[in-house]
Design a protein around this motif. Structure first.
Motif, PDB file in Angstrom:
ATOM      1  N   PRO A  32       0.853  -1.187   0.000  1.00 58.75           N
ATOM      2  CA  PRO A  32       0.000   0.000   0.000  1.00 58.75           C
ATOM      3  C   PRO A  32       0.892   1.241   0.000  1.00 58.75           C
ATOM      4  O   PRO A  32       2.136   1.112   0.042  1.00 58.75           O
ATOM      5  N   GLU A  33       0.280   2.390  -0.031  1.00 61.17           N
ATOM      6  CA  GLU A  33       1.029   3.647   0.087  1.00 61.17           C
ATOM      7  C   GLU A  33       0.483   4.417   1.275  1.00 61.17           C
ATOM      8  O   GLU A  33      -0.732   4.594   1.397  1.00 61.17           O
ATOM      9  N   TYR A  34       1.384   4.807   2.167  1.00 66.27           N
ATOM     10  CA  TYR A  34       1.001   5.633   3.305  1.00 66.27           C
ATOM     11  C   TYR A  34       1.715   6.967   3.179  1.00 66.27           C
ATOM     12  O   TYR A  34       2.952   7.015   3.177  1.00 66.27           O
ATOM     13  N   ASN A  35       0.941   8.033   3.093  1.00 63.34           N
ATOM     14  CA  ASN A  35       1.529   9.377   2.991  1.00 63.34           C
ATOM     15  C   ASN A  35       2.623   9.431   1.932  1.00 63.34           C
ATOM     16  O   ASN A  35       3.752   9.840   2.189  1.00 63.34           O
ATOM     17  N   SER A  36       2.265   8.905   0.767  1.00 61.32           N
ATOM     18  CA  SER A  36       3.123   8.946  -0.421  1.00 61.32           C
ATOM     19  C   SER A  36       4.391   8.118  -0.287  1.00 61.32           C
ATOM     20  O   SER A  36       5.365   8.354  -1.009  1.00 61.32           O
ATOM     21  N   VAL A  94       4.502  -4.822  -6.621  1.00 63.45           N
ATOM     22  CA  VAL A  94       3.224  -4.342  -7.153  1.00 63.45           C
ATOM     23  C   VAL A  94       2.513  -3.623  -6.007  1.00 63.45           C
ATOM     24  O   VAL A  94       3.010  -3.633  -4.872  1.00 63.45           O
ATOM     25  N   GLY A  95       1.389  -2.987  -6.289  1.00 66.06           N
ATOM     26  CA  GLY A  95       0.734  -2.288  -5.187  1.00 66.06           C
ATOM     27  C   GLY A  95      -0.697  -1.895  -5.488  1.00 66.06           C
ATOM     28  O   GLY A  95      -1.101  -1.788  -6.653  1.00 66.06           O
ATOM     29  N   ALA A  96      -1.442  -1.700  -4.409  1.00 66.64           N
ATOM     30  CA  ALA A  96      -2.841  -1.278  -4.520  1.00 66.64           C
ATOM     31  C   ALA A  96      -3.115  -0.186  -3.494  1.00 66.64           C
ATOM     32  O   ALA A  96      -2.581  -0.218  -2.382  1.00 66.64           O
ATOM     33  N   SER A  97      -3.933   0.770  -3.906  1.00 67.28           N
ATOM     34  CA  SER A  97      -4.343   1.811  -2.956  1.00 67.28           C
ATOM     35  C   SER A  97      -5.769   2.225  -3.284  1.00 67.28           C
ATOM     36  O   SER A  97      -6.287   1.907  -4.358  1.00 67.28           O
ATOM     37  N   THR A  98      -6.360   2.933  -2.363  1.00 60.14           N
ATOM     38  CA  THR A  98      -7.741   3.352  -2.583  1.00 60.14           C
ATOM     39  C   THR A  98      -7.820   4.641  -3.402  1.00 60.14           C
ATOM     40  O   THR A  98      -8.884   5.004  -3.871  1.00 60.14           O
ATOM     41  N   SER A  99      -6.692   5.327  -3.562  1.00 66.07           N
ATOM     42  CA  SER A  99      -6.700   6.534  -4.394  1.00 66.07           C
ATOM     43  C   SER A  99      -6.517   6.126  -5.858  1.00 66.07           C
ATOM     44  O   SER A  99      -6.400   4.948  -6.176  1.00 66.07           O
ATOM     45  N   ALA A 100      -6.410   7.131  -6.711  1.00 64.67           N
ATOM     46  CA  ALA A 100      -6.340   6.852  -8.151  1.00 64.67           C
ATOM     47  C   ALA A 100      -5.002   6.240  -8.571  1.00 64.67           C
ATOM     48  O   ALA A 100      -4.907   5.593  -9.607  1.00 64.67           O
ATOM     49  N   GLY A 117      -2.653   4.017  -7.233  1.00 65.33           N
ATOM     50  CA  GLY A 117      -2.201   2.629  -7.081  1.00 65.33           C
ATOM     51  C   GLY A 117      -0.846   2.484  -6.425  1.00 65.33           C
ATOM     52  O   GLY A 117      -0.067   1.599  -6.788  1.00 65.33           O
ATOM     53  N   ALA A 118      -0.545   3.363  -5.477  1.00 65.13           N
ATOM     54  CA  ALA A 118       0.679   3.208  -4.660  1.00 65.13           C
ATOM     55  C   ALA A 118       1.966   3.298  -5.480  1.00 65.13           C
ATOM     56  O   ALA A 118       2.981   2.685  -5.124  1.00 65.13           O
ATOM     57  N   VAL A 119       1.943   4.084  -6.550  1.00 64.92           N
ATOM     58  CA  VAL A 119       3.134   4.146  -7.424  1.00 64.92           C
ATOM     59  C   VAL A 119       4.362   4.706  -6.696  1.00 64.92           C
ATOM     60  O   VAL A 119       5.483   4.251  -6.941  1.00 64.92           O
ATOM     61  N   TRP A 120       4.150   5.672  -5.804  1.00 65.18           N
ATOM     62  CA  TRP A 120       5.313   6.248  -5.110  1.00 65.18           C
ATOM     63  C   TRP A 120       5.883   5.251  -4.106  1.00 65.18           C
ATOM     64  O   TRP A 120       7.099   5.107  -3.984  1.00 65.18           O
ATOM     65  N   ALA A 121       4.990   4.597  -3.390  1.00 61.90           N
ATOM     66  CA  ALA A 121       5.463   3.575  -2.426  1.00 61.90           C
ATOM     67  C   ALA A 121       6.198   2.463  -3.168  1.00 61.90           C
ATOM     68  O   ALA A 121       7.250   1.983  -2.716  1.00 61.90           O
ATOM     69  N   GLN A 122       5.669   2.064  -4.318  1.00 62.79           N
ATOM     70  CA  GLN A 122       6.324   1.001  -5.092  1.00 62.79           C
ATOM     71  C   GLN A 122       7.725   1.437  -5.513  1.00 62.79           C
ATOM     72  O   GLN A 122       8.686   0.671  -5.405  1.00 62.79           O
ATOM     73  N   ALA A 123       7.819   2.683  -6.025  1.00 61.52           N
ATOM     74  CA  ALA A 123       9.126   3.170  -6.490  1.00 61.52           C
ATOM     75  C   ALA A 123      10.119   3.210  -5.331  1.00 61.52           C
ATOM     76  O   ALA A 123      11.290   2.816  -5.480  1.00 61.52           O
ATOM     77  N   GLU A 124       9.661   3.653  -4.184  1.00 61.72           N
ATOM     78  CA  GLU A 124      10.580   3.731  -3.032  1.00 61.72           C
ATOM     79  C   GLU A 124      10.970   2.340  -2.561  1.00 61.72           C
ATOM     80  O   GLU A 124      12.120   2.106  -2.179  1.00 61.72           O
TER      81      GLU A 124
END
Ligand SMILES: Cc1cc2nc3c(=O)[nH]c(=O)nc-3n(C[C@H](O)[C@H](O)[C@H](O)COP(=O)(O)O)c2cc1C
Length: 186
Positions: free
Chosen positions: A76-80, A110-116, A118-125
């Motif tokens: 997931p992504e938490y606070n970007s 891979v990742g999923a989020s409730t926003s539009a 899809g946790a792209v920043w969390a995935q990249a980090e």
């Protein structure tokens, strides 16, 4: 071949856990996905506690990574960024740096989020962090945005395009984990 699935959420009903379950269905024959569910038991990282033996939950995580041929993370992504609990687990798994079980291990994120997004920043980090541990990070991304709309009532990823992307990432990961053929001159 064994793929270890690690979700960055401890939540019952986590979309990222469902994403791992959907990935399991897309694995080629002869490959199994085992999900690791010890994230909530991992203590906060403290160098003074990082001794032999490490805390039991950490030993179990390190052993699970060592026994797997490849790792699939769903974050997931938490606070970007990466959820703290997942980063903490990766920090434990990354020590000792020279011999850590992630070193040279094929991994995909891979990742999923409730926003539009899809946790792209969390995935990249997370890819950056995994590369720092010495893992072999496979290219490819699946960004499941608006997660509640992307799974059916059985919890399966229902979006055809996302399923295709997930199948591609899983395929790349399994290929990366195949034993390398040594070419010899005739
Ligand atoms: C503390 C916190 C921060 C969050 N920050 C983000 C964020 O930056 N970007 C985002 O897309 N979603 C964010 N979310 C929403 C998550 O995407 C959502 O809770 C998601 O369902 C978590 O994944 P899970 O279902 O696997 O637990 C945040 C949620 C929490 C609890």
């Amino acid at each position: 071949m064994k793929v270890l699935g690690i979700a960055g959420s401890t939540r019952r009903g986590s979309w990222n856990s469902k994403l791992l379950d959907s990935a399991a269905e897309l694995l080629p024959a002869g490959t199994e996905l085992e999900t690791w569910d010890g994230l909530k038991e991992i203590p906060p990282y403290d160098e003074e506690d990082d001794v032999q033996p490490a805390p039991a939950a950490v030993e179990q995580l390190r052993a699970a990574i060592a026994a797997a041929d490849a790792i699939l993370f769903a974050t997931p992504e938490y606070n970007s960024s990466i959820p703290g609990v997942l980063k903490n687990a990766v920090d434990w798994a990354s020590r000792p740096l020279a011999t850590n079980p992630l070193r040279n291990k094929p991994v995909a994120v891979v990742g999923a989020s409730t926003s539009a997004f899809g946790a792209v920043w969390a995935q990249a980090e997370l890819r950056k962090v995994l590369a720092a541990t010495g893992a072999r990070v496979v290219e490819g991304e699946v960004a499941v945005g608006h997660a509640p709309k992307r799974f059916d009532t059985d919890g399966r990823l229902s979006d055809a395009e996302l399923r295709e992307q997930l199948a591609e990432v899983v395929d790349l990961l399994v290929q990366e984990a195949q034993p390398q053929q040594v070419l010899t001159a005739a």
